[in-house]
Design an enzyme around this catalytic site. Sequence first.
Site, mmCIF file in Angstrom:
data_model
loop_
_atom_site.group_PDB
_atom_site.id
_atom_site.type_symbol
_atom_site.label_atom_id
_atom_site.label_comp_id
_atom_site.label_asym_id
_atom_site.label_seq_id
_atom_site.Cartn_x
_atom_site.Cartn_y
_atom_site.Cartn_z
ATOM 1 C CE LYS A 23 66.551 3.919 35.447
ATOM 2 N NZ LYS A 23 66.657 4.934 36.486
ATOM 3 C CD GLN A 33 64.791 7.790 38.108
ATOM 4 O OE1 GLN A 33 64.804 6.614 37.773
ATOM 5 N NE2 GLN A 33 65.734 8.642 37.722
ATOM 6 C CG ASP A 58 70.797 3.365 41.237
ATOM 7 O OD1 ASP A 58 70.988 3.101 40.033
ATOM 8 O OD2 ASP A 58 69.798 3.980 41.662
#
Length: 294
Positions: A54, A98, A121
């Site tokens: 990322k 994460q 997200d």
Amino acid sequence: MTATIIDGQAVASRLRLDVAEAAAGLRARHRFTPGLAAILVGDDPASHIYVRNKRRACADAGLASFEHHLPADTSEAELLNLVDRLGTDERVDGILVQLPLPPQIDPRRIIAGIDPAKDVDGFHPANIGRLWSGERTLIPCTAQGCLILLRTVCHSLAGAEAVVLGRSSIVGKPVAALLLAESCTITIAHSRTADAATVCRRADILVVAVGRPMLVKGDWIKPGAIVIDVGINRLSHNGAGPRLVGDVDTVDAAMIAGAISPVPGGVGPMTIACLLRNTVVAACRRRGISDPEL
Ligand code: NAP
């Protein structure tokens, strides 16, 4: 029939270029660089690889990235405190925690602590509610990637019979919400579904996210259907390195389907591209700038 193979790598590369162009436009016209903060707790090797990928993707697209690596014994309160600070950090437009988190931390509390405007997200309860209400929101990245891939082979989804196999909050449910918003007729199937094969055979559009290597065979598929395989499974391969396979038996399914996304090279690359997209979209919305066309 031999299915069209949906090239997720190519679609994702184009989207990443578009994101880079949008970010350059924001820098030139509005004098800011969209920024993504990633939080990693503990030493899970796969999570380290995801966060590194990322970071590289942000750099390629000209986005700022900020990484926070916390020890495995970090408390829930400490993590919430960091999430809170990032919520007020003007350089940060997107916050990504994460997963998985260590057992002492409840991921639901952490996700609920993220500013919904920075929830790239799309997992915050407020954003999930907006998604199901058909309101503007930040869409979970993998689900968004599935929809973009579907659109490359099918321009009007309205009226299609869609089956989503898998009901997780991060993939199955948001995919179903997006397909419903496209006016598909939706069935969500799962591990307790009686005769999933028969249910899948009804589908004009079949999205599979179960985490079961090559579960879906050719005889689960309606001739000509579009099949999106979200699964990523690592199979050990005759002493060589692990082989990646999806939840669909691609070779078998490609004899029956009209189009199919492969693994690797299908949905996988779309997830990061959509994360970059969400970061730029979040950056614009926070500043009252209209959404870039991405
Ligand atoms: P998950 O949270 O484990 O959910 C799996 C879902 O599949 C559950 O709803 C489960 O049903 C259902 N299921 C399991 N076995 C089944 C069976 N035999 N028949 C029918 N349904 C079954 O998994 P996930 O997070 O959604 O991930 C699914 C797959 O997608 C994994 O391979 C994962 O690695 C991959 N993935 C890929 C990306 C990407 O970027 N491409 C992103 C996320 C996930 P129940 O609810 O009844 O248990």
